[in-house]
Design a protein around this motif. Structure first.
Motif, PDB file in Angstrom:
ATOM      1  N   TYR A   1      21.080 -27.924  -2.555  1.00 18.50           N
ATOM      2  CA  TYR A   1      20.584 -29.297  -2.560  1.00 18.50           C
ATOM      3  C   TYR A   1      19.760 -29.587  -1.302  1.00 18.50           C
ATOM      4  O   TYR A   1      20.021 -29.016  -0.238  1.00 18.50           O
ATOM      5  N   PRO A   2      18.786 -30.498  -1.394  1.00 14.05           N
ATOM      6  CA  PRO A   2      18.038 -30.929  -0.204  1.00 14.05           C
ATOM      7  C   PRO A   2      18.970 -31.477   0.877  1.00 14.05           C
ATOM      8  O   PRO A   2      20.067 -31.972   0.587  1.00 14.05           O
ATOM      9  N   LEU A   3      18.515 -31.362   2.121  1.00 13.78           N
ATOM     10  CA  LEU A   3      19.225 -31.895   3.293  1.00 13.78           C
ATOM     11  C   LEU A   3      20.581 -31.241   3.525  1.00 13.78           C
ATOM     12  O   LEU A   3      21.463 -31.824   4.163  1.00 13.78           O
ATOM     13  N   SER A   4      20.747 -30.013   3.062  1.00 12.34           N
ATOM     14  CA  SER A   4      22.039 -29.348   3.201  1.00 12.34           C
ATOM     15  C   SER A   4      22.112 -28.498   4.458  1.00 12.34           C
ATOM     16  O   SER A   4      21.204 -27.703   4.717  1.00 12.34           O
ATOM     17  N   PRO A   5      23.186 -28.632   5.250  1.00  7.56           N
ATOM     18  CA  PRO A   5      23.460 -27.687   6.332  1.00  7.56           C
ATOM     19  C   PRO A   5      24.360 -26.580   5.787  1.00  7.56           C
ATOM     20  O   PRO A   5      25.543 -26.801   5.542  1.00  7.56           O
TER      21      PRO A   5
END
Length: 233
Positions: free
Chosen positions: A208-212
């Protein structure tokens, strides 16, 4: 099959889609190839130089940069050797290739993207503002705009690849200080994600986007916000 086996080259990659097949086929885990990328590129380049028919397909820049004549490299791109750019690949404006980059065929290295010590399989896209260092990106993998690999831990200690949840028995000491990410074939990384040191993403997985992201994410999975991992249906 143990969970460690899921992280091996044979379970993550189709080696018919890279000129690094011999190198990767000689190791068990893909990160074991990282210290040998530079020498492998130089060996492949020497083979290009020694074959008249093959060398006619490439433009050579300096001593150790080989660019296929069907590749498109914009004038503002910077390329340091050793480096091989494959057929049909596009290196766009202000791309920064720092050296030891083996880039496959029909790839996109986008605007302001930085590469260093990498194996990029065929048909990979790193198209917008990506940093990819000390990494292996499998066939048709894609990194969304702004997604990056972080290749050194903040405490500068050696990287250990770890698993979580049902894969918490995965713990492999790599002996490497610099280790970005290993992306299997067909991996999709969402925009502005950070792949922390020692990230190993199995094939056909979506982030997913913005995932660390940290550690091992199995194949055929979806990595959701908050680090939740679910299997694809």
């Amino acid at each position: 099959m143990s969970h460690n086996d899921l992280l091996t080259v044979k379970n993550m990659y189709d080696l018919t889609h890279t000129k690094a097949a011999e190198l990767l086929g000689s190791v068990t885990f893909p990160w074991e190839a990282l210290p040998r990328i530079k020498d492998t590129i130089l060996e492949l380049g020497a083979k290009i130089d020694a074959d008249a028919e093959l060398s006619a397909e490439y433009t050579k820049r300096g001593d150790d940069i080989w660019i296929h004549k069907t590749a498109t490299v914009f004038d503002s791109a910077y390329i340091a050797g050793p480096c091989i750019i494959g057929a049909g690949t596009e290196v766009r404006q202000c791309a920064f290739i720092r050296g030891s980059a083996l880039v496959g065929e029909n790839c996109v290295v986008g605007n302001s993207t930085e590469l260093k010590n990498v194996i990029i399989f065929d048909n990979v896209q790193v198209p917008h503002y990506n940093y990819v260092g000390d990494s292996v990106l499998g066939y048709k993998s894609h990194m969304g705009a702004g997604s990056i690999t972080s290749n050194v831990k903040s405490d500068k200690t050696l990287v250990t690849v770890k698993g979580y949840g049902e894969y918490d028995d995965v713990s492999i000491e790599t002996g490497l200080k610099k280790f970005g990410a290993m992306l299997g074939d067909f991996v999709e990384v969402g925009c502005n994600s950070v792949l922390n040191p020692g990230s190993v993403i199995g094939s056909h997985t979506n982030i997913y986007p913005l995932s660390p992201v940290r550690g091992f994410v199995p194949a055929e999975s979806i990595y959701k916000t908050g680090g939740v991992i679910v299997s694809k249906e």
